[in-house]
Motif scaffolding. Structure first.
Motif, PDB file in Angstrom:
ATOM      1  N   PRO A 183      17.545  40.261  -7.043  1.00 35.84           N
ATOM      2  CA  PRO A 183      17.003  39.532  -6.079  1.00 35.84           C
ATOM      3  C   PRO A 183      17.045  37.955  -5.965  1.00 35.84           C
ATOM      4  N   ARG A 184      17.956  37.611  -6.972  1.00 34.75           N
ATOM      5  CA  ARG A 184      18.285  36.067  -7.370  1.00 34.75           C
ATOM      6  C   ARG A 184      19.182  35.637  -5.999  1.00 34.75           C
ATOM      7  N   VAL A 185      18.702  34.487  -5.487  1.00 33.77           N
ATOM      8  CA  VAL A 185      19.631  34.003  -4.415  1.00 33.77           C
ATOM      9  C   VAL A 185      19.656  32.447  -4.315  1.00 33.77           C
ATOM     10  N   ASN A 186      20.439  32.025  -3.294  1.00 34.73           N
ATOM     11  CA  ASN A 186      20.679  30.603  -3.203  1.00 34.73           C
ATOM     12  C   ASN A 186      20.680  30.540  -1.855  1.00 34.73           C
ATOM     13  N   VAL A 187      20.009  29.559  -1.241  1.00 34.93           N
ATOM     14  CA  VAL A 187      20.054  29.287   0.370  1.00 34.93           C
ATOM     15  C   VAL A 187      20.470  27.785   0.312  1.00 34.93           C
ATOM     16  N   SER A 188      21.427  27.588   1.096  1.00 32.29           N
ATOM     17  CA  SER A 188      21.948  26.193   1.440  1.00 32.29           C
ATOM     18  C   SER A 188      21.601  25.821   2.911  1.00 32.29           C
ATOM     19  N   TYR A 189      21.390  24.525   2.970  1.00 26.93           N
ATOM     20  CA  TYR A 189      21.031  23.778   4.198  1.00 26.93           C
ATOM     21  C   TYR A 189      22.013  22.666   4.308  1.00 26.93           C
ATOM     22  N   SER A 190      22.412  22.297   5.570  1.00 30.50           N
ATOM     23  CA  SER A 190      23.281  20.995   5.813  1.00 30.50           C
ATOM     24  C   SER A 190      23.057  20.650   7.144  1.00 30.50           C
ATOM     25  N   SER A 191      22.517  19.166   7.011  1.00 25.87           N
ATOM     26  CA  SER A 191      22.333  18.699   8.297  1.00 25.87           C
ATOM     27  C   SER A 191      22.779  17.058   8.381  1.00 25.87           C
ATOM     28  N   LYS A 192      22.375  16.598   9.594  1.00 30.00           N
ATOM     29  CA  LYS A 192      22.677  15.002   9.426  1.00 30.00           C
ATOM     30  C   LYS A 192      22.021  14.496   8.469  1.00 30.00           C
ATOM     31  N   ALA A 193      20.703  14.942   8.126  1.00 31.57           N
ATOM     32  CA  ALA A 193      19.889  14.440   7.073  1.00 31.57           C
ATOM     33  C   ALA A 193      20.187  14.611   5.699  1.00 31.57           C
ATOM     34  N   GLY A 194      21.092  15.364   5.435  1.00 25.58           N
ATOM     35  CA  GLY A 194      21.607  15.918   4.011  1.00 25.58           C
ATOM     36  C   GLY A 194      22.026  17.293   3.768  1.00 25.58           C
ATOM     37  N   TRP A 195      21.655  17.532   2.853  1.00 25.61           N
ATOM     38  CA  TRP A 195      22.030  18.889   2.106  1.00 25.61           C
ATOM     39  C   TRP A 195      20.893  19.153   1.060  1.00 25.61           C
ATOM     40  N   VAL A 196      20.542  20.584   1.186  1.00 25.26           N
ATOM     41  CA  VAL A 196      19.611  21.268   0.306  1.00 25.26           C
ATOM     42  C   VAL A 196      20.171  22.492  -0.394  1.00 25.26           C
ATOM     43  N   ALA A 247      21.491  28.380   7.990  1.00 24.03           N
ATOM     44  CA  ALA A 247      21.598  28.289   6.550  1.00 24.03           C
ATOM     45  C   ALA A 247      22.582  29.260   6.048  1.00 24.03           C
ATOM     46  N   VAL A 248      22.883  29.101   4.875  1.00 24.68           N
ATOM     47  CA  VAL A 248      23.677  30.007   4.181  1.00 24.68           C
ATOM     48  C   VAL A 248      23.247  30.689   2.825  1.00 24.68           C
ATOM     49  N   LEU A 249      22.855  32.022   2.995  1.00 26.83           N
ATOM     50  CA  LEU A 249      22.379  32.773   2.031  1.00 26.83           C
ATOM     51  C   LEU A 249      23.520  33.300   1.153  1.00 26.83           C
ATOM     52  N   THR A 250      23.264  33.093  -0.263  1.00 29.19           N
ATOM     53  CA  THR A 250      24.157  33.536  -1.073  1.00 29.19           C
ATOM     54  C   THR A 250      23.514  34.470  -2.275  1.00 29.19           C
ATOM     55  N   TYR A 251      24.042  35.655  -2.308  1.00 30.80           N
ATOM     56  CA  TYR A 251      23.448  36.658  -3.332  1.00 30.80           C
ATOM     57  C   TYR A 251      24.437  37.528  -3.978  1.00 30.80           C
ATOM     58  N   VAL A 252      24.187  38.222  -5.034  1.00 30.76           N
ATOM     59  CA  VAL A 252      24.753  38.605  -5.841  1.00 30.76           C
ATOM     60  C   VAL A 252      25.162  40.115  -5.333  1.00 30.76           C
ATOM     61  N   SER A 253      26.494  40.635  -4.932  1.00 33.83           N
ATOM     62  CA  SER A 253      26.684  41.912  -4.405  1.00 33.83           C
ATOM     63  C   SER A 253      26.278  43.060  -5.498  1.00 33.83           C
ATOM     64  N   THR A 254      26.535  44.328  -4.989  1.00 39.16           N
ATOM     65  CA  THR A 254      26.230  45.504  -5.910  1.00 39.16           C
ATOM     66  C   THR A 254      27.372  45.659  -7.041  1.00 39.16           C
ATOM     67  N   ASP A 255      28.552  44.916  -6.611  1.00 34.54           N
ATOM     68  CA  ASP A 255      29.627  45.062  -7.536  1.00 34.54           C
ATOM     69  C   ASP A 255      29.657  43.736  -8.344  1.00 34.54           C
ATOM     70  N   THR A 277      13.723  33.638  -5.397  1.00 34.53           N
ATOM     71  CA  THR A 277      13.928  34.965  -5.447  1.00 34.53           C
ATOM     72  C   THR A 277      13.667  35.764  -4.105  1.00 34.53           C
ATOM     73  N   ALA A 278      14.379  36.618  -3.570  1.00 32.65           N
ATOM     74  CA  ALA A 278      14.219  37.231  -2.391  1.00 32.65           C
ATOM     75  C   ALA A 278      13.309  38.614  -2.608  1.00 32.65           C
ATOM     76  N   HIS A 279      12.548  38.976  -1.327  1.00 31.42           N
ATOM     77  CA  HIS A 279      11.888  39.946  -1.242  1.00 31.42           C
ATOM     78  C   HIS A 279      12.050  40.536   0.027  1.00 31.42           C
ATOM     79  N   VAL A 280      12.174  41.779   0.112  1.00 27.49           N
ATOM     80  CA  VAL A 280      12.220  42.550   1.644  1.00 27.49           C
ATOM     81  C   VAL A 280      10.961  42.863   1.872  1.00 27.49           C
ATOM     82  N   SER A 281      10.450  42.574   3.009  1.00 27.19           N
ATOM     83  CA  SER A 281       8.980  42.824   3.513  1.00 27.19           C
ATOM     84  C   SER A 281       9.184  43.765   4.944  1.00 27.19           C
ATOM     85  N   ASP A 282       8.266  44.779   4.964  1.00 24.39           N
ATOM     86  CA  ASP A 282       8.139  45.479   6.061  1.00 24.39           C
ATOM     87  C   ASP A 282       6.983  45.112   6.752  1.00 24.39           C
ATOM     88  N   ASP A 283       6.442  43.791   6.678  1.00 25.59           N
ATOM     89  CA  ASP A 283       5.097  43.327   7.530  1.00 25.59           C
ATOM     90  C   ASP A 283       5.449  42.964   8.798  1.00 25.59           C
TER      91      ASP A 283
END
Length: 160
Positions: free
Chosen positions: A66-79, A21-29, A84-90
């Motif tokens: 924490p606002r993000v977008n994740v894009s997926y692309s396969s033969k079945a299509g595109w998403v 997948a491709v994760l898109t986020y906003v950099s600190t700048d 919202t992203a959360h960092v977890s130490d689980d």
């Protein structure tokens, strides 16, 4: 791995068929940054898990915005999944999701404190279901050779 319901079934199918997948986020700048990520798991399209390193610029940026977008692309299509992203130490979840591919890109194993989880809680998913490569070519030709609008598959947005 996933649960299916009729509302999110097309989204689930495309996500399951996508290796990277491709994760898109906003950099600190304030710039948009996109990076390839291997989806480790998702309970449903609304909860997606990735592995990453706490010391990365990506984690610092996501902790600030924490606002993000994740894009997926396969033969079945595109998403396009927004959320919202959360960092977890689980550590239990990290051990569960750790595999050989994680070890190839991250050092120290699942007990290394620098290795963390990135959980994406999805808000919406826009998708396009592909009717298949041959059908797309035929429909594109139809659109070019006539005034008819090509039928390039289903497109919709679902709330997660």
């Amino acid at each position: 791995m996933t649960t299916h319901d009729s509302r999110t079934a097309p989204v689930t199918e495309i996500m399951e068929e996508t290796d990277i997948a491709v994760l898109t986020y906003v950099s600190t700048d304030g710039r948009l940054v996109s990076t390839p990520m291997a989806t480790q798991d998702f309970d449903d399209p609304g909860t997606t898990w990735f592995l990453t390193e706490r010391s990365s610029d990506k984690v610092r940026a996501i902790e600030a915005d924490p606002r993000v977008n994740v894009s997926y692309s396969s033969k079945a299509g595109w998403v396009s999944l927004t959320g919202t992203a959360h960092v977890s130490d689980d550590r239990a979840k990290l051990r569960e999701l750790w595999d050989a591919s994680a070890g190839a890109f991250m050092s120290g194993g699942p007990d290394d404190p620098d290795n963390v989880l990135l959980r994406i809680d999805g808000d919406t998913a826009e998708y396009w279901e592909s009717p298949g490569k041959v059908a797309v070519v035929v429909q594109m030709a139809k659109g070019l050779l006539s005034d008819d609008r090509p039928d390039l598959g289903d497109n919709d947005t679902v709330q997660l």
